[in-house]
Design a protein around this motif. Structure first.
Motif, PDB file in Angstrom:
ATOM      1  N   ASP A  15      -2.196 -11.111   9.689  1.00  0.00           N
ATOM      2  CA  ASP A  15      -3.167 -12.256   9.145  1.00  0.00           C
ATOM      3  C   ASP A  15      -2.387 -13.406   8.229  1.00  0.00           C
ATOM      4  O   ASP A  15      -1.310 -12.790   7.527  1.00  0.00           O
ATOM      5  CB  ASP A  15      -4.383 -11.468   8.544  1.00  0.00           C
ATOM      6  N   THR A  50      -8.068  -8.291   1.413  1.00  0.00           N
ATOM      7  CA  THR A  50      -9.475  -7.588   1.470  1.00  0.00           C
ATOM      8  C   THR A  50      -9.467  -6.469   0.347  1.00  0.00           C
ATOM      9  O   THR A  50     -10.590  -5.974   0.117  1.00  0.00           O
ATOM     10  CB  THR A  50      -9.588  -6.637   2.771  1.00  0.00           C
ATOM     11  N   GLN A  51      -8.604  -6.523  -0.570  1.00  0.00           N
ATOM     12  CA  GLN A  51      -8.549  -5.917  -1.906  1.00  0.00           C
ATOM     13  C   GLN A  51      -9.259  -6.503  -2.812  1.00  0.00           C
ATOM     14  O   GLN A  51      -9.399  -6.090  -4.013  1.00  0.00           O
ATOM     15  CB  GLN A  51      -7.299  -5.285  -2.252  1.00  0.00           C
ATOM     16  N   ASP A 226       4.271  -4.478   3.747  1.00  0.00           N
ATOM     17  CA  ASP A 226       4.323  -5.723   4.488  1.00  0.00           C
ATOM     18  C   ASP A 226       5.826  -6.020   4.057  1.00  0.00           C
ATOM     19  O   ASP A 226       6.661  -6.244   5.045  1.00  0.00           O
ATOM     20  CB  ASP A 226       3.686  -6.761   4.428  1.00  0.00           C
TER      21      ASP A 226
HETATM   22  O1  PXL Z   1      -0.740  -5.711   3.449  1.00  0.00           O
HETATM   23  C1  PXL Z   1      -1.869  -5.088   3.880  1.00  0.00           C
HETATM   24  C2  PXL Z   1      -2.794  -5.957   4.252  1.00  0.00           C
HETATM   25  C3  PXL Z   1      -2.833  -7.080   5.055  1.00  0.00           C
HETATM   26  N1  PXL Z   1      -3.600  -7.747   5.288  1.00  0.00           N
HETATM   27  C4  PXL Z   1      -5.230  -7.770   4.928  1.00  0.00           C
HETATM   28  C5  PXL Z   1      -5.127  -6.757   3.830  1.00  0.00           C
HETATM   29  C6  PXL Z   1      -4.203  -5.965   3.740  1.00  0.00           C
HETATM   30  C7  PXL Z   1      -4.377  -4.863   2.630  1.00  0.00           C
HETATM   31  O2  PXL Z   1      -5.350  -4.937   1.793  1.00  0.00           O
HETATM   32  O3  PXL Z   1      -6.361  -7.016   3.087  1.00  0.00           O
HETATM   33  C8  PXL Z   1      -6.051  -8.983   5.394  1.00  0.00           C
END
Ligand code: PXL
Length: 292
Positions: A15, A50-51, A226
């Motif tokens: 993403d 998303t955290q 990542d």
């Molecule tokens: O790195 C992991 C990750 C990647 N992409 C999105 C995330 C997360 C981890 O929270 O929310 C959208």
């Protein structure tokens, strides 16, 4: 004399989270710094990962299909496919087709099965996605789950203490038997030492197990997985051995955390990659891997 462009090309299926150094915001600079040509295939567009307490989310599944059809029609070729955060369970099918259509015998397929951390699924992830990820890893040469993802893929309850080497070796082998020749498990706690963390790896070719251990710093930065897998991918594509790739990825991630730790800064933004990217162009200083 015909001078060819021998740069290796990597399709990065992740993403784009605008805020925070996760997914494409980490993958592109790392692989580019390592001399690889990155072709992003964005899975979703988010205002931030998303955290964060709130985020916008645009699923790009249908656009991915169009992008792949366009690449196919123009006969584009790649040397590696590296997948991370997928935006919908349906995308596993899209990505599987991409790999099956484009893969050539020497291409490298890396699947980082992004599902959760610390025993919990990330927001938006569910059992259906876990089931789909169990299928996707079958196509991979290399997978890089953390402990949470390892247990989800194995369909075993999460636990986070008192592991010994033999237990870990059994888990790695069980995952490898599902398809990927190389399995790398990150953020393994070290029994009786909260100040250390290990990465374990298995290569079915040669049937060898490796371990790298480094200091554990008590701070959580999203995106370190990542960064770690990007360095593994870059390193393997540059021709490094598996244990050397493990050392490089571990040292880069640790250096990134150390360069960030101590600033008055929101951890949610991730590690300050800009401070450490140049280290990817210097030879590794110390090797600390063990054969177990
Ligand atoms: O790195 C992991 C990750 C990647 N992409 C999105 C995330 C997360 C981890 O929270 O929310 C959208």
């Amino acid at each position: 004399m015909l001078i060819q462009n021998n740069n290796k090309k990597v399709v990065a299926v992740h993403d784009l989270s605008c805020m925070g150094r996760v997914s494409l915001n980490a993958v592109i600079p790392i692989l580019t710094s390592m001399g690889l040509e990155v072709t992003p295939l964005p899975t979703a567009l988010l205002s931030c990962h998303t955290q964060y307490p709130e985020f916008t989310f645009l699923d790009l599944t249908s656009e991915m299909r169009k992008i792949i059809a366009n690449w196919k029609a123009q006969g584009f070729r790649f040397n590696a496919f590296y997948t991370g955060y997928l935006g919908s369970p349906e995308q596993v099918q899209v990505v599987s087709e991409l790999i099956q259509d484009f893969r050539r015998p020497n291409d490298l397929i890396v699947v980082d099965p992004v599902l959760g951390d610390n025993g919990h699924l990330y927001k938006g992830m569910d059992e259906e996605m876990v089931g789909q990820m169990r299928k996707l890893i079958k196509l991979a040469d290399v997978i890089t789950p953390n402990m949470t993802e390892m247990f989800l893929l194995l369909n075993e309850p999460y636990r986070n203490n008192n592991f010994n080497d033999n237990e870990l070796k059994d888990y790695l082998r069980a995952l490898s038997l599902q398809g990927p020749g190389i399995v790398i498990v990150t953020s393994v706690p070290v029994a009786d030492n909260p100040h250390l963390t290990s990465v374990y790896a298995y290569n079915s070719i040669g049937n060898r197990y490796w371990k790298v251990t480094c200091p554990f710093l008590p701070a959580h930065y999203p995106g370190t997985g990542d960064s770690f897998t990007s360095v593994i991918t870059g390193s393997l594509l540059q021709g490094d051995s598996l244990p050397l790739a493990l050392d490089r990825a571990m040292q880069f991630t640790l250096q990134g955390i150390r360069s960030t730790f101590g600033y008055d800064y929101s951890n949610l933004e991730g590690i300050m990659l800009e401070k450490v990217l140049s280290s990817l162009n210097t030879p590794i200083q110390v090797s600390s891997y063990e054969l177990i």
